[in-house]
Write a protein that holds these residues in place. Structure first.
Motif, PDB file in Angstrom:
ATOM      1  N   ARG A  81      28.093 -62.851  18.180  1.00 40.37           N
ATOM      2  CA  ARG A  81      27.485 -63.997  18.290  1.00 40.37           C
ATOM      3  C   ARG A  81      26.064 -63.862  18.124  1.00 40.37           C
ATOM      4  O   ARG A  81      25.274 -64.750  17.284  1.00 40.37           O
ATOM      5  CB  ARG A  81      27.747 -64.686  19.772  1.00 40.37           C
ATOM      6  CG  ARG A  81      27.237 -66.251  19.596  1.00 40.37           C
ATOM      7  CD  ARG A  81      27.264 -66.897  21.213  1.00 40.37           C
ATOM      8  NE  ARG A  81      28.579 -67.275  21.411  1.00 40.37           N
ATOM      9  CZ  ARG A  81      29.000 -68.415  21.488  1.00 40.37           C
ATOM     10  NH1 ARG A  81      28.270 -69.410  20.834  1.00 40.37           N
ATOM     11  NH2 ARG A  81      30.032 -68.455  21.897  1.00 40.37           N
ATOM     12  N   ARG A  90      29.728 -72.771  15.776  1.00 45.06           N
ATOM     13  CA  ARG A  90      30.937 -73.757  16.248  1.00 45.06           C
ATOM     14  C   ARG A  90      31.978 -73.770  15.073  1.00 45.06           C
ATOM     15  O   ARG A  90      31.450 -73.224  13.971  1.00 45.06           O
ATOM     16  CB  ARG A  90      30.719 -75.137  16.640  1.00 45.06           C
ATOM     17  CG  ARG A  90      30.099 -75.599  17.798  1.00 45.06           C
ATOM     18  CD  ARG A  90      29.347 -76.905  17.636  1.00 45.06           C
ATOM     19  NE  ARG A  90      28.684 -76.813  18.851  1.00 45.06           N
ATOM     20  CZ  ARG A  90      29.065 -77.295  19.990  1.00 45.06           C
ATOM     21  NH1 ARG A  90      30.261 -77.325  20.411  1.00 45.06           N
ATOM     22  NH2 ARG A  90      28.211 -77.592  20.918  1.00 45.06           N
ATOM     23  N   VAL A 108      32.953 -70.708   9.560  1.00 43.05           N
ATOM     24  CA  VAL A 108      33.400 -70.204  10.825  1.00 43.05           C
ATOM     25  C   VAL A 108      34.822 -70.788  11.216  1.00 43.05           C
ATOM     26  O   VAL A 108      34.848 -71.931  11.180  1.00 43.05           O
ATOM     27  CB  VAL A 108      32.349 -70.251  11.871  1.00 43.05           C
ATOM     28  CG1 VAL A 108      32.816 -70.094  13.135  1.00 43.05           C
ATOM     29  CG2 VAL A 108      30.877 -69.849  11.788  1.00 43.05           C
ATOM     30  N   VAL A 111      35.596 -69.313  17.422  1.00 45.03           N
ATOM     31  CA  VAL A 111      34.634 -68.526  18.284  1.00 45.03           C
ATOM     32  C   VAL A 111      35.482 -68.373  19.702  1.00 45.03           C
ATOM     33  O   VAL A 111      35.876 -69.455  20.315  1.00 45.03           O
ATOM     34  CB  VAL A 111      33.345 -69.531  18.659  1.00 45.03           C
ATOM     35  CG1 VAL A 111      32.247 -68.860  19.430  1.00 45.03           C
ATOM     36  CG2 VAL A 111      32.735 -69.969  17.122  1.00 45.03           C
ATOM     37  N   VAL A 116      32.748 -64.154  16.859  1.00 45.71           N
ATOM     38  CA  VAL A 116      32.893 -65.262  15.870  1.00 45.71           C
ATOM     39  C   VAL A 116      33.567 -64.716  14.650  1.00 45.71           C
ATOM     40  O   VAL A 116      33.418 -63.701  14.017  1.00 45.71           O
ATOM     41  CB  VAL A 116      31.208 -65.633  15.347  1.00 45.71           C
ATOM     42  CG1 VAL A 116      31.328 -66.855  14.209  1.00 45.71           C
ATOM     43  CG2 VAL A 116      30.475 -66.172  16.606  1.00 45.71           C
TER      44      VAL A 116
END
Ligand code: ZN
Length: 160
Positions: A81, A90, A108, A111, A116
């Motif tokens: 992260r 997110r 992404v 998470v 991530v």
């Protein structure tokens, strides 16, 4: 005039996946105009349009390899992260990542805690694509269009 290298081809199209869902369509909007032969549209569709003429309708099934490529698991990566430098990361967010192959769009996908997961595959990678196409117009590209690498006028680029 037949579709050939350096012609401007204007098409109406509807794009569906194998489940029959419409992913994209020119219906209700401008048709798509592109310069043929330069890889401006996906390879499988460009090949299918070669030698065709205005007024023709085609149904073209393009395998993933000739569309947005096969899904590449090596493009899915775990990133700490802290690499996002304070961004509230997110799932669903898109970033441009620097990779050994140059800048690449990643999304992404997950998470969890400090990790991530990002996916650099094109959203349509691994999918075969089904196009219904109607060729509206075929004309020679102008010298200016060839120099710019894009179509001018309806369906194309508008310069101020
Ligand atoms: Zn231009």
């Amino acid at each position: 005039m037949l579709v050939a290298r350096d012609t401007v081809v204007t098409i109406h199209y509807t794009l569906k996946n194998d489940a029959g869902e419409v992913l994209d369509s020119s219906a209700g909007g401008d048709p798509l105009a592109y310069i043929h032969g330069g890889g401006n549209i996906i390879a499988g569709l460009e090949e299918a349009l070669e030698g065709k003429s205005a007024g023709e309708k085609l149904a073209v099934a393009v395998p993933a390899a000739k569309a947005y490529g096969e899904h590449d698991p090596s493009l899915i990566q775990q990133v700490p992260r802290r690499a996002f430098q304070g961004t509230d990361v997110r799932a669903g967010m898109r970033f441009t990542a620097q990779t050994e192959h140059g800048p690449r769009q990643v999304v992404v996908t997950r998470v969890i805690g400090d990790m991530v997961t990002v996916d650099g595959n094109h959203p349509l990678a691994g999918q075969s694509l089904n196009f219904d196409v109607e060729i509206a117009e075929v004309r020679a590209a102008s010298a200016e269009e060839l120099a710019h690498g894009h179509v001018h006028g309806p369906g194309g680029h508008h310069h101020d």
